[in-house]
Design an enzyme around this catalytic site. Structure first.
Site, PDB file in Angstrom:
ATOM      1  N   GLU A   9       0.861  -1.182   0.000  1.00 19.42           N
ATOM      2  CA  GLU A   9       0.000   0.000   0.000  1.00 19.42           C
ATOM      3  C   GLU A   9       0.899   1.233   0.000  1.00 19.42           C
ATOM      4  O   GLU A   9       1.681   1.456   0.923  1.00 19.42           O
ATOM      5  CB  GLU A   9      -0.916  -0.015   1.226  1.00 19.42           C
ATOM      6  CG  GLU A   9      -1.981   1.063   1.222  1.00 19.42           C
ATOM      7  CD  GLU A   9      -2.986   0.957   0.064  1.00 19.42           C
ATOM      8  OE1 GLU A   9      -3.694   1.948  -0.161  1.00 19.42           O
ATOM      9  OE2 GLU A   9      -3.052  -0.098  -0.622  1.00 19.42           O
ATOM     10  N   GLU A  26      -0.980   9.541  -5.784  1.00 20.00           N
ATOM     11  CA  GLU A  26       0.130   8.591  -5.716  1.00 20.00           C
ATOM     12  C   GLU A  26       0.428   7.962  -7.079  1.00 20.00           C
ATOM     13  O   GLU A  26       1.584   7.666  -7.388  1.00 20.00           O
ATOM     14  CB  GLU A  26      -0.167   7.525  -4.656  1.00 20.00           C
ATOM     15  CG  GLU A  26      -0.115   8.091  -3.243  1.00 20.00           C
ATOM     16  CD  GLU A  26      -1.058   7.428  -2.253  1.00 20.00           C
ATOM     17  OE1 GLU A  26      -1.262   8.017  -1.178  1.00 20.00           O
ATOM     18  OE2 GLU A  26      -1.602   6.337  -2.552  1.00 20.00           O
ATOM     19  N   ASP A  85      -6.885   2.920   3.113  1.00 22.17           N
ATOM     20  CA  ASP A  85      -6.391   1.640   3.636  1.00 22.17           C
ATOM     21  C   ASP A  85      -7.522   0.622   3.728  1.00 22.17           C
ATOM     22  O   ASP A  85      -7.338  -0.566   3.441  1.00 22.17           O
ATOM     23  CB  ASP A  85      -5.773   1.835   5.028  1.00 22.17           C
ATOM     24  CG  ASP A  85      -4.648   2.846   5.024  1.00 22.17           C
ATOM     25  OD1 ASP A  85      -3.929   2.921   4.010  1.00 22.17           O
ATOM     26  OD2 ASP A  85      -4.490   3.574   6.017  1.00 22.17           O
TER      27      ASP A  85
END
Length: 491
Positions: free
Chosen positions: A281, A312, A470
């Site tokens: 992750e 990201e 998450d």
């Protein structure tokens, strides 16, 4: 794309995943956990923070774009940048000075488990998995208290040269300090004024000040590494926290040593269970050298799956040499989703992955290598399951158990996410990646990959935004692994 159809698919997927989860033997989760001190900012808080400084100094610091928080002015500058763009950011602080300053000048509303591995461990524990083995190299007594007491979360501890799995409260390192991160959450439509300029915050998000004390090392205890088989059986591993690796350390070691050790752990896990799948992750990584090293030396060729958000994706593409595509992803615009899709495909190719899962507000994209053991519908179910979990967490602030997670089914599918996907349909059908009918199901077929695109459930006014990404990645990954195990069992 019919919104009612997607509501029904979410419900079906949730119950399918619920049925499959008991087939898992366990999960391994490492490395980063910390204590999050959370403050939800008001307009009054912001005026107070801005008031501590000369506004022209703030403007100069915003223009300088500090990449670490060395003093309070850096913090205010990065907060304004994050609020102006409505984008989450994580910025490191290498001393405790900002922690003390914020405690004195702002204070926090409450504290809770933080760090990707800590959040994921607690989520998986609450989903009722048989066993969740968490590993945090800096597990303090205080930190151990933030793991949920579900009885299925265990942590390795060395006793008399032997590695045993114990509840975190019995496995901490005596005398070690705690890592405390500050999470500054802000709301959509807040009015912000500084140096005569006023803007409205475009969306709910947060700034994270990530504590990186000098004693922090992202590494595995030598004895635990040597006896890694004591963690088994586990079906998958979720690894995170690599952003904490520094270029150089006071003892003369460098990032290369920690990258090498990280790869050794991954390879040993795979050798102990060849069926094991490993997910990394990603998060915000300010240092470009470290970002590139994580992607090209840890992720590439060593792990199966990567989870990340839109920012990201852009940052990863940038350090891998795809500047134009990176810019197109970050700029969004009418072709934003096409660039995001192309970017995810590029990451899968460059890093030789089996799976890339991108979570964006309102929709998820999952790129899959050909030959994956699940059908596209089964993969889609795992994504939809994670959408329900994320909705429940945003709605209530946390998830205590699977029954409570059902609250996410009541959250509507995002009409904006659906619209984004419909705009993408012309791109897919025009390139013969799918027919209009196939796209209705969220399926895309490339020559070297397949993909799934789903609209997700979005809470209009979330109780919390921390940990949502998450939750999405962990929920989808474990649901996928559970389905693979269920299929192998023939049930």
């Amino acid at each position: 794309m019919d919104i009612e159809e997607w509501e029904q698919r979410h419900a079906e997927a949730f119950y399918n995943a619920k049925e499959a989860l008991p087939y898992l033997d366990g999960m391994f989760v490492a490395y980063n956990s910390n204590i999050d001190a959370i403050r939800h900012l008001t307009e009054e808080d912001l005026s107070k923070l801005v008031g501590f400084f000369d506004e022209s100094d703030i403007q100069d610091r915003v223009a300088a774009y500090p990449r670490e928080i060395a003093e309070p002015l850096d913090f205010v500058a990065r907060l304004l940048i994050s609020m102006r763009e409505g984008k989450a950011a994580e910025v490191p602080a290498y001393t405790a000075d900002i922690h003390e300053w914020l405690k004195e000048h702002l204070g926090f509303d409450y504290a809770r488990m933080g760090g990707q591995a800590g959040i994921i461990s607690n989520l998986l524990g609450r989903l009722g998995l048989k066993k969740v083995v968490a590993y945090v190299p800096w597990l303090s007594e205080e930190q151990a208290e933030y793991f949920t007491a579900t009885g299925n979360i265990l942590h390795p501890k060395v006793e008399n040269g032997k590695v045993l799995l114990k509840p975190p409260g019995e496995a901490f390192k005596p005398g070690i300090g705690s890592k405390v991160n500050w999470i500054l959450e802000y709301s959509k439509d807040m009015n912000v004024t500084c140096a005569g300029n006023t803007f409205k915050v475009p969306r709910d998000n947060r700034l994270i000040i990530s504590s990186r004390p000098k004693w922090l090392r992202l590494d595995m205890d030598k004895q635990i590494y040597e006896q890694l088989d004591t963690l088994l059986p586990v079906d998958g591993a979720m690894l995170s926290g690599y952003q904490m690796i520094k270029e150089e350390y006071e003892d003369g070691s460098t990032y290369k040593d920690y990258v090498e050790n990280s790869v050794k752990v991954i390879e040993k896990l795979k050798s102990l269970n060849p069926e094991l799948r490993i997910h990394v992750e990603l998060t915000s990584i300010q240092n470009r050298l470290i970002r590139k090293a994580i992607l090209t030396e840890i992720v590439a060729r060593h792990v199966h799956s990567l989870g990340l958000d839109t920012v990201e994706v852009a940052n990863a593409l940038n350090v891998l040499g795809h500047e134009e595509l990176s810019y197109s992803v970050i700029r969004k615009g009418e072709n934003g989703i096409m660039s995001l899709y192309q970017g995810a495909v590029q990451l899968m190719k460059d890093l030789d992955l089996e799976r890339v899962h991108v979570h964006s507000l309102g929709f998820y994209i999952c790129i899959l290598a050909k030959g994956h053991p699940l059908t596209l519908k089964e993969h889609r179910d795992s994504l939809l399951f994670s959408s329900v979990l994320a909705a429940a967490q945003a709605l209530n602030g946390n998830i205590e158990n699977l029954a409570e997670a059902e609250a996410g089914l009541e959250v509507p599918v995002s009409s904006i996410g659906l619209e984004d996907l419909e705009n993408f349909q012309l791109y897919c059908t025009g390139r013969k990646l799918c027919t209009p009918d196939e796209f209705e199901y969220g399926y895309v077929y490339g020559s070297e990959h397949d993909a799934i695109l789903i609209p997700s459930k979005v809470v209009e006014r979330p109780k919390a935004t921390v940990g949502i990404g998450d939750t999405i990645s962990a929920g989808a990954f474990v649901a996928m692994l559970a389905k693979i195990k269920q299929k192998h069992s023939g049930k």
